[in-house]
Motif scaffolding. Structure first.
Motif, PDB file in Angstrom:
ATOM      1  N   ALA A 134      -5.063  -6.356  14.597  1.00  0.00           N
ATOM      2  CA  ALA A 134      -4.158  -7.418  15.036  1.00  0.00           C
ATOM      3  C   ALA A 134      -3.850  -8.413  13.920  1.00  0.00           C
ATOM      4  O   ALA A 134      -2.804  -9.073  13.942  1.00  0.00           O
ATOM      5  N   GLN A 135      -4.735  -8.505  12.930  1.00  0.00           N
ATOM      6  CA  GLN A 135      -4.532  -9.442  11.820  1.00  0.00           C
ATOM      7  C   GLN A 135      -3.794  -8.812  10.641  1.00  0.00           C
ATOM      8  O   GLN A 135      -3.365  -9.517   9.730  1.00  0.00           O
ATOM      9  N   ALA A 136      -3.689  -7.485  10.643  1.00  0.00           N
ATOM     10  CA  ALA A 136      -3.254  -6.764   9.439  1.00  0.00           C
ATOM     11  C   ALA A 136      -1.745  -6.653   9.318  1.00  0.00           C
ATOM     12  O   ALA A 136      -1.035  -6.450  10.304  1.00  0.00           O
ATOM     13  N   ASP A 137      -1.273  -6.761   8.076  1.00  0.00           N
ATOM     14  CA  ASP A 137       0.120  -6.447   7.749  1.00  0.00           C
ATOM     15  C   ASP A 137       0.278  -4.967   7.449  1.00  0.00           C
ATOM     16  O   ASP A 137       1.385  -4.425   7.532  1.00  0.00           O
ATOM     17  N   ALA A 138      -0.830  -4.320   7.100  1.00  0.00           N
ATOM     18  CA  ALA A 138      -0.818  -2.880   6.825  1.00  0.00           C
ATOM     19  C   ALA A 138      -2.221  -2.339   7.007  1.00  0.00           C
ATOM     20  O   ALA A 138      -3.209  -3.047   6.775  1.00  0.00           O
ATOM     21  N   VAL A 139      -2.303  -1.089   7.439  1.00  0.00           N
ATOM     22  CA  VAL A 139      -3.595  -0.418   7.618  1.00  0.00           C
ATOM     23  C   VAL A 139      -3.594   0.833   6.751  1.00  0.00           C
ATOM     24  O   VAL A 139      -2.679   1.655   6.819  1.00  0.00           O
ATOM     25  N   ALA A 191       3.477   7.564   5.711  1.00  0.00           N
ATOM     26  CA  ALA A 191       3.589   6.206   6.235  1.00  0.00           C
ATOM     27  C   ALA A 191       4.070   6.284   7.673  1.00  0.00           C
ATOM     28  O   ALA A 191       4.953   7.080   7.999  1.00  0.00           O
ATOM     29  N   SER A 192       3.485   5.459   8.530  1.00  0.00           N
ATOM     30  CA  SER A 192       3.958   5.313   9.906  1.00  0.00           C
ATOM     31  C   SER A 192       4.258   3.833  10.108  1.00  0.00           C
ATOM     32  O   SER A 192       3.349   3.002  10.014  1.00  0.00           O
ATOM     33  N   VAL A 193       5.518   3.516  10.365  1.00  0.00           N
ATOM     34  CA  VAL A 193       5.943   2.113  10.336  1.00  0.00           C
ATOM     35  C   VAL A 193       6.690   1.730  11.607  1.00  0.00           C
ATOM     36  O   VAL A 193       7.139   2.574  12.377  1.00  0.00           O
ATOM     37  N   ARG A 194       6.832   0.429  11.791  1.00  0.00           N
ATOM     38  CA  ARG A 194       7.646  -0.113  12.875  1.00  0.00           C
ATOM     39  C   ARG A 194       8.697  -1.042  12.279  1.00  0.00           C
ATOM     40  O   ARG A 194       8.752  -1.241  11.054  1.00  0.00           O
ATOM     41  N   VAL A 233       5.247  -3.622   9.465  1.00  0.00           N
ATOM     42  CA  VAL A 233       3.833  -3.307   9.610  1.00  0.00           C
ATOM     43  C   VAL A 233       3.674  -1.782   9.668  1.00  0.00           C
ATOM     44  O   VAL A 233       4.465  -1.095  10.325  1.00  0.00           O
ATOM     45  N   GLY A 234       2.673  -1.259   8.971  1.00  0.00           N
ATOM     46  CA  GLY A 234       2.556   0.190   8.905  1.00  0.00           C
ATOM     47  C   GLY A 234       1.138   0.694   8.796  1.00  0.00           C
ATOM     48  O   GLY A 234       0.204  -0.044   8.442  1.00  0.00           O
ATOM     49  N   LEU A 235       0.985   1.981   9.098  1.00  0.00           N
ATOM     50  CA  LEU A 235      -0.265   2.709   8.962  1.00  0.00           C
ATOM     51  C   LEU A 235      -0.052   3.783   7.905  1.00  0.00           C
ATOM     52  O   LEU A 235       0.877   4.592   8.006  1.00  0.00           O
ATOM     53  N   TYR A 236      -0.914   3.804   6.898  1.00  0.00           N
ATOM     54  CA  TYR A 236      -0.731   4.683   5.744  1.00  0.00           C
ATOM     55  C   TYR A 236      -1.942   5.597   5.605  1.00  0.00           C
ATOM     56  O   TYR A 236      -3.083   5.134   5.629  1.00  0.00           O
ATOM     57  N   GLU A 237      -1.680   6.895   5.427  1.00  0.00           N
ATOM     58  CA  GLU A 237      -2.776   7.856   5.384  1.00  0.00           C
ATOM     59  C   GLU A 237      -2.343   9.136   4.681  1.00  0.00           C
ATOM     60  O   GLU A 237      -1.182   9.537   4.754  1.00  0.00           O
TER      61      GLU A 237
END
Length: 360
Positions: free
Chosen positions: A62-67, A264-267, A271-275
């Motif tokens: 909830a605090q993150a700009d990116a994971v 990358a998975s973004v909205r 904000v995004g999830l990177y893996e």
């Protein structure tokens, strides 16, 4: 200051995440304002707090700009109930973040062209991007389940897309194409699926807002063939969740190793999830053998899409390519007779190249 959450996860995750940390530390030393947080997910979450997506991790998300996430899963947790399997943590964090657009670049590096199962001339210069819708389709559609009917079990899933879901992922693809070669190929199965008929109609309508981008349509079975036959004919591939899952893994092998490709998975708000797209490789976990390049390139994608640092992303990509051109190879990208580099050696070599590029 931007907040980045690191989730090392399972298997080779801690080893490859350690290399990503080296890159982030170097960037911070050169002035990148970044606050780094760490948490558990997957099997690591089960071991620490009894669930694959702990509440402590949810609070950090909830605090993150990116994971930045490495990988989840392993034999250790294979016999757990479905809701406690490590993979459920990955699905949960994607839903929690609301990331709906998965971006998978597939770019061939000339020095590794011999690693591909395709002829060298087919993949040299390859540079395509798969844009996959991530939160809809048959994976999430209702109803779904397994039921008894007329004395036997039947399994059923629902393929479902709304106009809104199709429109927003189509816009991501067209915007990406504008920054590339201005071509989108939308993948569907409209000849037999009503869901795909709607998909094609909505994508066609969205294209009217992008007159500078060429749109073509292709049935998924033909697309699977053309990815092997002439992969360089594609620029941006736009797909739904199911078709994208299959085609992106097929495309990943064009470059010669799944260990080279980030995602990358973004909205909408960035904000995004990177893996990396590879798995947790439990068979080599803890042995300092894993290829960390997809993890490091995922850091680059995070810089580009969530942290608004495209030039730093380019420098990471240049550093990775320079190391490969120097001949450094982990086992998955080595040819017979080549010396094998460890995970640590590969990560340190990338950092050394990146240090030089940052000094320019």
């Amino acid at each position: 200051m931007k907040q980045v959450l690191l989730l090392a996860g399972d298997g080779i995750g801690p080893e490859i995440m350690a290399q990503a940390k080296k890159v982030l530390a170097l960037l911070r030393a050169h002035g990148l304002a970044l606050n780094v947080l760490e948490g558990n997910i997957g099997g690591a979450g089960v071991d620490s707090e009894g669930v694959p997506y702990p509440e402590s991790t949810r609070a950090l998300v909830a605090q993150a700009d990116a994971v930045l996430l490495a990988c989840v899963g392993g034999k250790k947790w294979d016999n757990l109930p479905r809701d406690l399997r490590p993979e459920q943590g990955l699905l949960a964090i994607r839903a929690d973040l609301g990331v709906f657009a998965n971006l998978r670049p597939v770019k061939a590096i000339s020095a590794l062209s011999e690693q591909s199962s395709l002829k060298k001339e087919l993949i040299e210069g390859l540079d395509l991007l798969i844009v996959r819708e991530l939160t809809g389709d048959i994976y999430f559609g209702q109803p779904r389940g397994i039921e008894m009917q007329e004395g036997e079990r039947i399994g059923f899933n629902t393929m479902r897309y709304s106009e809104t879901e199709i429109r927003r992922i189509a816009k991501v693809a067209f915007e990406a194409a504008r920054a590339r070669n201005k071509s989108v190929c939308s993948i569907d199965k409209m000849n037999v699926l009503e869901c795909s008929q709607l998909w094609r109609e909505v994508v066609q309508a969205v294209s009217a807002d992008y007159p500078d981008v060429r749109l073509t349509h292709m049935l998924v079975d033909n697309a699977a063939m053309q990815l092997i036959r002439q992969p360089k004919a594609f620029d941006v591939l736009l797909t739904g969740n199911l078709f994208g899952d299959i085609l992106s893994d097929e495309a990943s092998m064009l470059t010669g190793s799944i260990g080279l490709l980030p995602s990358a998975s973004v909205r909408e708000d960035g904000v995004g999830l990177y893996e990396p797209i590879h798995g947790s490789a439990p068979d080599i976990a803890g042995q300092n053998k894993a290829n960390p390049l997809a993890m490091i390139l995922s850091v680059g994608m995070m810089l580009r899409y969530s942290l608004e640092q495209p030039l730093l992303c380019e420098k990471i990509e240049q550093a990775v390519e320079a190391v490969i051109n120097q001949g450094l190879r982990t086992a998955d990208i080595a040819q017979k007779g080549q010396e094998i580099a460890t995970t640590d050696e590969m990560g340190e070599a990338v950092c050394a190249q990146l240090q030089q590029l940052l000094a320019l």
